[in-house]
Design a protein around this motif. Structure first.
Motif, PDB file in Angstrom:
ATOM      1  N   THR A 210       0.822  -1.249  -0.038  1.00  0.00           N
ATOM      2  CA  THR A 210       0.213   0.020   0.037  1.00  0.00           C
ATOM      3  C   THR A 210       0.738   1.169  -0.330  1.00  0.00           C
ATOM      4  OG1 THR A 210      -0.105   0.246   2.273  1.00  0.00           O
ATOM      5  CG2 THR A 210      -2.297  -0.882   1.437  1.00  0.00           C
ATOM      6  N   ALA A 211       2.164   1.413  -1.194  1.00  0.00           N
ATOM      7  CA  ALA A 211       2.592   2.499  -0.764  1.00  0.00           C
ATOM      8  C   ALA A 211       3.138   2.616   0.606  1.00  0.00           C
ATOM      9  CB  ALA A 211       2.280   3.937  -1.487  1.00  0.00           C
ATOM     10  N   CYS A 212       3.671   3.946   0.748  1.00  0.00           N
ATOM     11  CA  CYS A 212       4.324   4.288   1.454  1.00  0.00           C
ATOM     12  C   CYS A 212       3.180   4.162   3.535  1.00  0.00           C
ATOM     13  CB  CYS A 212       4.398   5.740   2.193  1.00  0.00           C
ATOM     14  SG  CYS A 212       5.234   6.312   0.272  1.00  0.00           S
ATOM     15  N   ALA A 213       2.503   3.301   3.256  1.00  0.00           N
ATOM     16  CA  ALA A 213       1.241   2.891   4.455  1.00  0.00           C
ATOM     17  C   ALA A 213       1.492   0.984   4.560  1.00  0.00           C
ATOM     18  CB  ALA A 213       0.213   2.745   4.493  1.00  0.00           C
ATOM     19  N   SER A 214       2.568   0.496   3.269  1.00  0.00           N
ATOM     20  CA  SER A 214       2.500  -1.046   3.769  1.00  0.00           C
ATOM     21  C   SER A 214       3.136  -0.885   5.357  1.00  0.00           C
ATOM     22  CB  SER A 214       3.927  -1.237   3.156  1.00  0.00           C
ATOM     23  OG  SER A 214       3.031  -1.030   0.537  1.00  0.00           O
ATOM     24  N   GLY A 215       4.280  -0.274   5.671  1.00  0.00           N
ATOM     25  CA  GLY A 215       4.439  -0.713   6.932  1.00  0.00           C
ATOM     26  C   GLY A 215       3.589  -0.916   8.190  1.00  0.00           C
ATOM     27  N   THR A 216       2.422  -0.053   7.885  1.00  0.00           N
ATOM     28  CA  THR A 216       1.262   0.353   8.636  1.00  0.00           C
ATOM     29  C   THR A 216       0.726  -1.190   8.227  1.00  0.00           C
ATOM     30  OG1 THR A 216       2.209   2.392   9.311  1.00  0.00           O
ATOM     31  CG2 THR A 216       0.068   1.261   9.925  1.00  0.00           C
ATOM     32  N   THR A 217      -0.275  -1.404   7.014  1.00  0.00           N
ATOM     33  CA  THR A 217      -0.770  -2.003   6.746  1.00  0.00           C
ATOM     34  C   THR A 217      -0.624  -3.782   7.485  1.00  0.00           C
ATOM     35  OG1 THR A 217      -1.389   0.045   4.608  1.00  0.00           O
ATOM     36  CG2 THR A 217      -2.379  -2.966   5.000  1.00  0.00           C
ATOM     37  N   ALA A 218       0.743  -3.696   7.695  1.00  0.00           N
ATOM     38  CA  ALA A 218       0.922  -5.607   7.384  1.00  0.00           C
ATOM     39  C   ALA A 218       0.571  -5.388   9.067  1.00  0.00           C
ATOM     40  CB  ALA A 218       2.621  -5.449   7.197  1.00  0.00           C
ATOM     41  N   VAL A 219       1.357  -4.176   9.856  1.00  0.00           N
ATOM     42  CA  VAL A 219       0.696  -4.895  10.978  1.00  0.00           C
ATOM     43  C   VAL A 219      -0.894  -4.789  11.413  1.00  0.00           C
ATOM     44  CG1 VAL A 219       1.505  -3.796  13.548  1.00  0.00           C
ATOM     45  CG2 VAL A 219       3.275  -3.679  12.048  1.00  0.00           C
TER      46      VAL A 219
ATOM     47  N   SER B 205      -0.161   5.660  14.732  1.00  0.00           N
ATOM     48  CA  SER B 205       0.891   5.775  14.320  1.00  0.00           C
ATOM     49  C   SER B 205       0.199   6.389  12.925  1.00  0.00           C
ATOM     50  CB  SER B 205       1.834   4.569  13.665  1.00  0.00           C
ATOM     51  OG  SER B 205       2.913   5.119  13.251  1.00  0.00           O
ATOM     52  N   ASN B 206       0.454   7.207  12.135  1.00  0.00           N
ATOM     53  CA  ASN B 206       0.236   6.950  11.003  1.00  0.00           C
ATOM     54  C   ASN B 206       0.775   6.765   9.521  1.00  0.00           C
ATOM     55  OD1 ASN B 206      -2.232   8.678  12.629  1.00  0.00           O
ATOM     56  ND2 ASN B 206      -1.689  10.348  12.105  1.00  0.00           N
ATOM     57  N   SER B 207      -0.037   6.864   8.630  1.00  0.00           N
ATOM     58  CA  SER B 207       0.963   6.492   6.538  1.00  0.00           C
ATOM     59  C   SER B 207       0.097   6.422   6.475  1.00  0.00           C
ATOM     60  CB  SER B 207       1.109   4.498   7.659  1.00  0.00           C
ATOM     61  OG  SER B 207       2.089   3.939   8.363  1.00  0.00           O
ATOM     62  N   PHE B 208       0.240   7.674   5.154  1.00  0.00           N
ATOM     63  CA  PHE B 208      -0.873   7.532   4.432  1.00  0.00           C
ATOM     64  C   PHE B 208       0.185   7.234   2.769  1.00  0.00           C
ATOM     65  CE2 PHE B 208      -0.462  11.026   7.421  1.00  0.00           C
ATOM     66  CZ  PHE B 208      -2.567  10.698   7.295  1.00  0.00           C
ATOM     67  N   GLY B 209      -0.243   6.593   1.902  1.00  0.00           N
ATOM     68  CA  GLY B 209       0.825   6.586   0.786  1.00  0.00           C
ATOM     69  C   GLY B 209      -0.163   7.309  -0.393  1.00  0.00           C
ATOM     70  N   PHE B 210       0.600   6.858  -1.418  1.00  0.00           N
ATOM     71  CA  PHE B 210       0.120   7.398  -3.219  1.00  0.00           C
ATOM     72  C   PHE B 210      -0.781   6.304  -3.473  1.00  0.00           C
ATOM     73  CE2 PHE B 210       4.407   8.759  -5.203  1.00  0.00           C
ATOM     74  CZ  PHE B 210       4.147   9.902  -4.772  1.00  0.00           C
ATOM     75  N   GLY B 211      -1.872   6.808  -4.974  1.00  0.00           N
ATOM     76  CA  GLY B 211      -2.778   5.729  -3.930  1.00  0.00           C
ATOM     77  C   GLY B 211      -3.876   5.867  -3.396  1.00  0.00           C
ATOM     78  N   GLY B 212      -3.744   7.161  -2.720  1.00  0.00           N
ATOM     79  CA  GLY B 212      -4.798   7.840  -1.515  1.00  0.00           C
ATOM     80  C   GLY B 212      -4.812   5.961  -0.634  1.00  0.00           C
ATOM     81  N   GLN B 213      -4.091   5.725   0.053  1.00  0.00           N
ATOM     82  CA  GLN B 213      -3.783   5.005   0.528  1.00  0.00           C
ATOM     83  C   GLN B 213      -3.471   5.664   2.399  1.00  0.00           C
ATOM     84  OE1 GLN B 213      -4.157   1.819   0.516  1.00  0.00           O
ATOM     85  NE2 GLN B 213      -3.321   1.577  -1.897  1.00  0.00           N
ATOM     86  N   ASN B 214      -4.195   4.730   3.265  1.00  0.00           N
ATOM     87  CA  ASN B 214      -4.510   5.301   4.405  1.00  0.00           C
ATOM     88  C   ASN B 214      -4.633   4.379   5.524  1.00  0.00           C
ATOM     89  OD1 ASN B 214      -4.629   8.562   3.848  1.00  0.00           O
ATOM     90  ND2 ASN B 214      -6.722   7.706   3.316  1.00  0.00           N
ATOM     91  N   ALA B 215      -3.345   4.179   6.348  1.00  0.00           N
ATOM     92  CA  ALA B 215      -3.280   3.340   7.302  1.00  0.00           C
ATOM     93  C   ALA B 215      -2.997   3.923   9.194  1.00  0.00           C
ATOM     94  CB  ALA B 215      -2.330   1.891   7.013  1.00  0.00           C
TER      95      ALA B 215
ATOM     96  N   ALA C 238      -3.821  10.297  -7.646  1.00  0.00           N
ATOM     97  CA  ALA C 238      -2.597   9.206  -7.739  1.00  0.00           C
ATOM     98  C   ALA C 238      -1.740   9.608  -6.912  1.00  0.00           C
ATOM     99  CB  ALA C 238      -1.930   9.220  -9.011  1.00  0.00           C
ATOM    100  N   THR C 239      -1.034  11.018  -6.600  1.00  0.00           N
ATOM    101  CA  THR C 239       0.510  11.177  -6.038  1.00  0.00           C
ATOM    102  C   THR C 239      -0.091  12.100  -4.998  1.00  0.00           C
ATOM    103  OG1 THR C 239       0.751  12.614  -7.333  1.00  0.00           O
ATOM    104  CG2 THR C 239       1.683  10.623  -7.540  1.00  0.00           C
TER     105      THR C 239
END
Length: 416
Positions: free
Chosen positions: A169-178, A399-409, A277-278
């Motif tokens: 999930t782009a720059c939210a990937s690590g947060t999504t994983a947890v 702990s906030n994370s946001f990524g390309f594609g509008g990903q939020n976690a 997208a970005t």
């Protein structure tokens, strides 16, 4: 803003029993924590491989000897992102006091986040293809570059035969994983899950791609002050590499074996901006859905949150959006920090690294300062910790994370 749907029936705490980190701050959790707490500027340096590129500096892991840490025969066939993940996982398992040879591997899962996979290996082998022809391309190229192999190789190292996956999930990937790892424990599919993120893509194509978008800092004359989250003079993020792995168990299981519970993952929320997208939604409407979902999942109110480990990329758009979000939902009470001022932005690994630092802040009752924050942006009307760290009990943090594609976690942690 539409109301958040009902929380899942019954709260659920996943105990964090182990942490492993490999970052620009150093190899190992202690090295990273100490470097973040010092906040002595951005841990960036000129990278020879980026010579001639629009931006020639980045945050890379110092003194990382893969041959010593994971073995020479293994290291030569692994992408650096895989190597970092294995090193972080080994530290996390040891920190948790677990012995892989003694566990039921079928009950152990691995969920890692990774945004780009083996970008370095792909670029290197493409150069081989162009310069020497197809027969010189490494037969290990595909397993080196596909993103899922970090989780696969970690599983091979520790004999984890349960669910195994990589979230992207782009720059939210690590947060999504947890967040996904916690669900495996909640569902009963696993008893132990290794989770986090890894990324190593400090290579010309990726650096140039971000540079062409105008996303990277170009502060060549003062690299130590290049990443400056929430500062009025921020001009972009600093590309970084790194990995962090957390060991999660059910609270009751951790207590039954006498494990040290470092903190608890008590809430998780995810959403999409469905906007651009970005670029993030300027008002953070999608991000607010994720934050409120995490609060509802943990059955906590905004007033319960003591601390925010911000996504804080040092880009004009993200920091403004996130500051508005924090102020609107959580008010001016929680202390806020961004470790990207020190460690740079490690993309798919960033959320995992920041989750680990959040746990350490709770454990040490100490919020590290945001490096290079000299003149806070007037639009960032929140309590950003700067200049020096702040002591004080942290009972609940997000702990906030946001990524390309509008990903939020968003992850919500509570003290053990």
């Amino acid at each position: 803003m539409p109301a958040v749907g009902p929380a899942r029936t019954g709260s659920f705490d996943a105990a964090v029993t182990g942490i492993g980190m490999v970052t620009a701050g150093g190899v190992g959790t202690t090295a990273t924590w100490d470097r973040v707490c010092e906040a002595a500027g951005t841990a960036a340096r000129e990278v020879p491989g980026l010579a001639g590129m629009p931006v020639g500096f980045a945050c890379v892991v110092p003194d990382f000897d893969a041959a010593t840490l994971i073995g020479r025969r293994k290291a030569w066939r692994l992408d650096r992102s895989n190597q970092l993940a294995i090193a972080a996982a080994a530290e996390a398992v040891a920190d948790a006091g677990l012995v892989p040879s003694a566990w039921d591997g079928a009950r152990v899962g691995v969920v890692l986040g990774c945004g780009l996979g083996g970008a370095g290996s792909w670029e290197k082998q493409y150069d081989v293809l162009r310069e020497a022809g197809p027969r010189q391309v490494s037969p290990t190229l595909i397993p080196m570059l596909v993103p899922n192999m970090s989780a696969g190789y970690v599983a091979m190292e520790i004999g984890a035969r349960g669910p195994n996956m990589v979230t992207a999930t782009a720059c939210a990937s690590g947060t999504t994983a947890v967040g996904m790892a916690r669900e495996l424990l909640r569902s009963g599919a696993c008893d132990v899950v290794l989770t986090g993120g890894t990324e190593s893509c400090v290579v010309p194509s990726i650096s140039t791609g971000f540079s062409q978008m105008g996303a990277l800092s170009e502060r060549h004359e003062d690299i130590a002050r290049s990443s400056r989250p929430f500062d009025a003079r921020r001009d972009g993020f600093v590309l970084a590499e790194g990995a962090a792995v957390l060991v999660l168990e059910r609270q009751a299981d951790a207590e039954a074996r006498g494990a040290r519970v470092r903190a608890r993952v008590s809430g998780y929320g995810a959403s999409a901006d469905a906007y651009n997208a970005t670029a993030p939604d300027p008002e953070g409407a999608g991000a607010e859905l994720a934050l409120r979902a995490a609060l509802a999942d943990a059955a906590l109110s905004p007033g319960d949150i003591d601390h925010v480990n911000a996504h804080g990329t040092s880009t004009p758009l993200n920091d403004t959006m996130e500051a508005r979000l924090i102020r609107r939902v959580l008010g001016d009470r929680p202390s806020v920090t961004s470790v990207k001022g020190v460690l740079g932005h490690s993309l798919g690994a960033a959320g995992a690294i920041e989750a680990a630092v959040t746990v350490l802040s709770m454990e040490h009752s100490f919020v590290p300062p945001t490096a290079n924050l000299e003149s806070q942006d007037v639009e960032a009307d929140i309590d950003v910790v700067a200049k020096a760290g702040r002591e004080g009990e942290v009972r609940a943090a997000v702990s906030n994370s946001f990524g390309f594609g509008g990903q939020n976690a968003v992850l919500l942690f509570t003290a053990a």
